[in-house]
Motif scaffolding. Structure first.
Motif, mmCIF file in Angstrom:
data_model
loop_
_atom_site.group_PDB
_atom_site.id
_atom_site.type_symbol
_atom_site.label_atom_id
_atom_site.label_comp_id
_atom_site.label_asym_id
_atom_site.label_seq_id
_atom_site.Cartn_x
_atom_site.Cartn_y
_atom_site.Cartn_z
ATOM 1 N N GLU A 14 37.878 23.693 48.159
ATOM 2 C CA GLU A 14 37.683 24.869 47.315
ATOM 3 C C GLU A 14 37.565 26.098 48.212
ATOM 4 O OE1 GLU A 14 34.318 26.422 44.093
ATOM 5 O OE2 GLU A 14 34.286 24.379 44.880
ATOM 6 N N VAL A 15 38.241 27.173 47.824
ATOM 7 C CA VAL A 15 38.195 28.429 48.583
ATOM 8 C C VAL A 15 37.591 29.492 47.667
ATOM 9 C CG1 VAL A 15 39.508 30.102 49.938
ATOM 10 C CG2 VAL A 15 40.280 27.719 49.809
ATOM 11 N N PRO A 16 36.280 29.702 47.740
ATOM 12 C CA PRO A 16 35.647 30.662 46.825
ATOM 13 C C PRO A 16 36.023 32.094 47.187
ATOM 14 C CG PRO A 16 34.049 29.864 48.408
ATOM 15 C CD PRO A 16 35.308 29.075 48.643
ATOM 16 N N PRO A 17 36.014 32.988 46.215
ATOM 17 C CA PRO A 17 36.307 34.388 46.510
ATOM 18 C C PRO A 17 35.124 35.053 47.197
ATOM 19 C CG PRO A 17 35.680 34.166 44.216
ATOM 20 C CD PRO A 17 35.727 32.762 44.789
ATOM 21 N N ALA A 18 35.392 36.151 47.889
ATOM 22 C CA ALA A 18 34.304 36.951 48.452
ATOM 23 C C ALA A 18 33.481 37.534 47.302
ATOM 24 C CB ALA A 18 34.868 38.059 49.314
ATOM 25 N N PRO A 19 32.174 37.674 47.478
ATOM 26 C CA PRO A 19 31.362 38.266 46.404
ATOM 27 C C PRO A 19 31.739 39.720 46.180
ATOM 28 C CG PRO A 19 30.078 38.044 48.416
ATOM 29 C CD PRO A 19 31.376 37.336 48.662
ATOM 30 N N PRO A 20 31.516 40.239 44.985
ATOM 31 C CA PRO A 20 31.797 41.661 44.743
ATOM 32 C C PRO A 20 31.066 42.532 45.758
ATOM 33 C CG PRO A 20 31.348 40.521 42.674
ATOM 34 C CD PRO A 20 31.029 39.556 43.771
ATOM 35 N N ALA A 21 31.806 43.470 46.352
ATOM 36 C CA ALA A 21 31.238 44.307 47.415
ATOM 37 C C ALA A 21 31.113 45.760 47.019
ATOM 38 C CB ALA A 21 32.098 44.192 48.685
ATOM 39 N N GLY A 22 31.998 46.242 46.177
ATOM 40 C CA GLY A 22 31.976 47.649 45.809
ATOM 41 C C GLY A 22 31.287 47.873 44.483
ATOM 42 N N PRO A 23 31.026 49.115 44.147
ATOM 43 C CA PRO A 23 30.418 49.424 42.845
ATOM 44 C C PRO A 23 31.420 49.220 41.709
ATOM 45 C CG PRO A 23 31.007 51.443 43.986
ATOM 46 C CD PRO A 23 31.269 50.325 44.950
ATOM 47 N N ARG A 24 30.930 48.735 40.604
ATOM 48 C CA ARG A 24 31.804 48.545 39.458
ATOM 49 C C ARG A 24 32.124 49.901 38.843
ATOM 50 N NH1 ARG A 24 31.254 43.639 35.220
ATOM 51 N NH2 ARG A 24 31.104 42.644 37.277
ATOM 52 N N THR A 25 33.390 50.147 38.572
ATOM 53 C CA THR A 25 33.804 51.438 38.041
ATOM 54 C C THR A 25 33.460 51.554 36.560
ATOM 55 O OG1 THR A 25 36.001 50.549 37.582
ATOM 56 C CG2 THR A 25 35.684 51.626 39.709
ATOM 57 N N ALA A 26 33.305 52.787 36.121
ATOM 58 C CA ALA A 26 32.939 53.025 34.727
ATOM 59 C C ALA A 26 34.076 52.659 33.777
ATOM 60 C CB ALA A 26 32.548 54.492 34.540
ATOM 61 N N GLU A 27 35.299 52.908 34.211
ATOM 62 C CA GLU A 27 36.448 52.545 33.382
ATOM 63 C C GLU A 27 37.310 51.535 34.131
ATOM 64 O OE1 GLU A 27 39.738 55.932 34.542
ATOM 65 O OE2 GLU A 27 38.494 56.263 32.764
ATOM 66 N N ALA A 28 38.143 50.844 33.378
ATOM 67 C CA ALA A 28 38.978 49.818 33.994
ATOM 68 C C ALA A 28 39.941 50.442 34.989
ATOM 69 C CB ALA A 28 39.746 49.066 32.917
ATOM 70 N N PRO A 29 40.006 49.899 36.215
ATOM 71 C CA PRO A 29 40.976 50.420 37.184
ATOM 72 C C PRO A 29 42.404 50.119 36.737
ATOM 73 C CG PRO A 29 39.365 48.953 38.213
ATOM 74 C CD PRO A 29 39.223 48.786 36.744
ATOM 75 N N GLU A 30 43.331 50.884 37.291
ATOM 76 C CA GLU A 30 44.744 50.653 37.036
ATOM 77 C C GLU A 30 45.415 50.242 38.339
ATOM 78 O OE1 GLU A 30 47.109 53.164 34.653
ATOM 79 O OE2 GLU A 30 45.427 53.977 33.528
ATOM 80 N N ALA A 31 46.214 49.169 38.291
ATOM 81 C CA ALA A 31 46.889 48.654 39.483
ATOM 82 C C ALA A 31 48.371 48.488 39.207
ATOM 83 C CB ALA A 31 46.294 47.315 39.909
ATOM 84 N N ALA A 32 49.172 48.847 40.199
ATOM 85 C CA ALA A 32 50.614 48.599 40.158
ATOM 86 C C ALA A 32 50.927 47.415 41.065
ATOM 87 C CB ALA A 32 51.381 49.829 40.622
ATOM 88 N N VAL A 33 51.708 46.495 40.569
ATOM 89 C CA VAL A 33 52.188 45.365 41.363
ATOM 90 C C VAL A 33 53.679 45.559 41.550
ATOM 91 C CG1 VAL A 33 52.464 42.881 41.488
ATOM 92 C CG2 VAL A 33 50.409 43.838 40.452
ATOM 93 N N VAL A 34 54.101 45.753 42.792
ATOM 94 C CA VAL A 34 55.512 45.993 43.092
ATOM 95 C C VAL A 34 56.148 44.668 43.466
ATOM 96 C CG1 VAL A 34 57.150 47.280 44.503
ATOM 97 C CG2 VAL A 34 54.956 48.319 43.876
ATOM 98 N N GLY A 35 56.891 44.104 42.538
ATOM 99 C CA GLY A 35 57.522 42.797 42.733
ATOM 100 C C GLY A 35 57.060 41.816 41.689
ATOM 101 N N GLY A 36 58.004 41.255 40.944
ATOM 102 C CA GLY A 36 57.666 40.330 39.865
ATOM 103 C C GLY A 36 58.023 38.899 40.165
#
Length: 524
Positions: A14-36
């Protein structure tokens, strides 16, 4: 965490994720993924499942990357599926299979191929059915029963060198072996020539490179993933239908249910600074983060056209990414069947360019329907690592001539129609290149990379490297936004047998030509 249904090996990790490190944003972030492709869709799922607003941009008209598919019209009026050829979904592709299960929980789109013979032009033939699944018994039984491992030749094997295949860890194996080519390692081990062809070179060419241009460390990782490091066995599954219908359209619908968008036929030419958000994709909007999940040529082009991305050292590394030599996929619709005993998939060795032959109606529904209706067969041929600048017409002719030598009945078959795909967009892992290869992180914490050319720190390869890398890219962004990441699974991250690992360490440098730890130099 309970094991996913796909993880049968008791030593899988099992490879667990790193714990949350940054502050949670007030609104949902937007991300672009280049490549499908696989990496981009994995990153998109990982982000969208945590509430990130995701848009995937794919330059081709359909998703799937190198596993995309499209429809074509044949000369007999039939509509047929076309793609870039056979792909094996091994049982130890935990993260890829987990990605597909999001839209197909039972993996009904895949069917097993219980065996795939490997045949050498000079006669030796191997099969993988009936082997134990658990190492080292799988290797011992193969060596004891295979005609490719004559006892007299086995006595010449350089045991200290061979032991290095039992001591695979990441990144340590790259520190020890990346300076060598796969050919150098095989010559140092002194495996019997037929065994080299059938047990190693057939697999190394799946990296679209000849053994002299492939890192020995990649060969060792591959052998660990498929054979000595995993107890999942060497059986694999294949899609029973066209790739779009079987794999990607269900996943796109799944993403739509999470309010993620997948935009096809939309190339991203460059990435710059935004005015309202961190990044701007001209003509496509602004985003808080970008996942670069394009193939090697696309990544090189995009970074070259985006002078504000990263720093000089990182940009230089991207510019040095290499593409593998061309490969050819030829698919023939024939007016008569191949002989009934022909396997669904046959790996070949010792031929100038022919690497494998598939009989598609043996496992694909659409091709089976066409064959039943017409009395014909649908045969696919692969040639990996062709010469740079090769003549496409001549390579098609040579490939067909070699196939006829393997399946003589092809000589009398009429060709109803044919399609050929000659491409050169796979990554190349040359000796000494590991440290120069980019990882998930970049100089900008909100610009991450994914793809089968990106270092993951895990013993993965090919499609599984793409899927794992996509989830790692998503996890990196999720942690910075104070959101929980996703657990990954992998085959054991080091050799399974402690005594064998200890012997391998003791044997390093014990004989001339013995692979050992050396500094890995940057390419110039």
């Amino acid at each position: 965490m309970s094991r996913p249904v796909d993880v049968r090996d008791r030593l899988a990790e099992e490879v667990p994720p790193a714990p949350p490190a940054g502050p949670r944003t007030a609104e949902a972030p937007e991300a672009a993924v280049v490549g499908g492709g696989i990496a981009g869709l994995a990153a998109a799922c990982g982000l969208a499942e945590r509430g990130v607003r995701v848009t995937v941009f794919e330059r081709e008209e359909s998703p799937g990357g190198r596993l995309r598919g499209w429809e074509t019209a044949l000369a007999d009026g039939s509509r047929a599926a076309m793609d870039r050829g056979f792909h094996a979904f091994f049982r130890q592709y935990y993260n890829l299979r987990g990605l597909l299960r999001r839209a197909d929980p039972a993996l009904d789109a895949l069917i097993p191929l219980a065996d795939y013979p490997l045949v050498h032009r000079d006669g030796p033939r191997d099969r993988f059915s009936g082997l134990p699944a658990t190492p080292p018994w799988n290797a011992l039984v193969l060596a004891a029963t295979s005609p490719s491992f004559p006892p007299l030749d086995l006595a010449r094997v350089n045991v200290p060198a061979a032991l290095q295949l039992l001591d695979v860890d990441v990144p340590g194996v790259y520190e020890r072996l990346d300076h060598m080519s796969a050919r150098d390692l095989l010559e140092a081990i002194r495996f019997p020539p037929t065994a080299r062809h059938l047990a190693f070179e057939v697999f190394t060419r799946s990296f679209f490179a000849s053994t002299d241009r492939l890192s020995a460390a990649e060969l060792a990782v591959m052998f660990h993933l498929y054979f000595l490091g995993s107890a999942e066995g060497l059986v694999f599954d294949v899609p029973r239908g066209p790739f779009p219908e079987s794999l990607w359209e269900p996943l796109v619908r799944y993403l739509a249910g999470l309010d993620a968008k997948v935009r096809t036929g939309v190339p991203v030419e460059r990435v710059g600074p935004g005015s309202q958000r961190r990044f701007a994709l001209p003509g496509h909007g602004e985003f808080d983060a970008v996942v670069l999940a394009a193939d090697v040529p696309g990544t090189r082009s995009l970074v070259a056209a985006s002078p504000g991305l990263g720093d000089a050292a990182w940009r230089s590394r991207i510019a040095r990414l290499e593409s593998a030599p061309p490969f050819l996929v030829s698919r023939y619709w024939l007016d008569r069947p191949v002989r009934p005993h022909r396997p669904a998939f046959l790996g070949t060795a010792g031929y100038p360019t022919l690497d494998n032959i598939s009989v598609l109606e043996r496992y694909r529904d659409g091709e089976r329907e066409w064959a039943d209706r017409t009395g014909g067969s649908v045969v696919e041929l692969h040639a990996y690592a062709l010469p740079e600048g090769c003549d496409p017409d001549r390579e098609r002719e040579r490939l067909w001539e070699q196939a006829v030598a393997v399946y003589p009945e092809l000589a009398s078959a009429g060709v109803v129609d044919a399609r050929h795909e000659l491409r050169a967009d796979c990554p190349l892992f040359t000796p000494g290149s590991y440290r120069d290869r980019p990882g998930t992180a970049t100089p900008d914490p909100f610009l991450v990379m994914a793809g089968d050319h990106v270092r993951t720190g895990l013993p993965v390869a090919l499609m599984e490297r793409a899927a794992a890398g996509g989830l790692l890219a998503a996890n990196a962004l999720l942690s910075r936004w104070g959101l929980p990441g996703h657990t990954l699974w992998t085959v054991p991250r080091r050799g399974r047998l402690a005594p064998a690992r200890a012997l391998a360490r003791l044997s390093r440098g014990a004989s001339p030509g013995q692979p050992g730890k050396r500094p890995v130099e940057r390419r110039r």
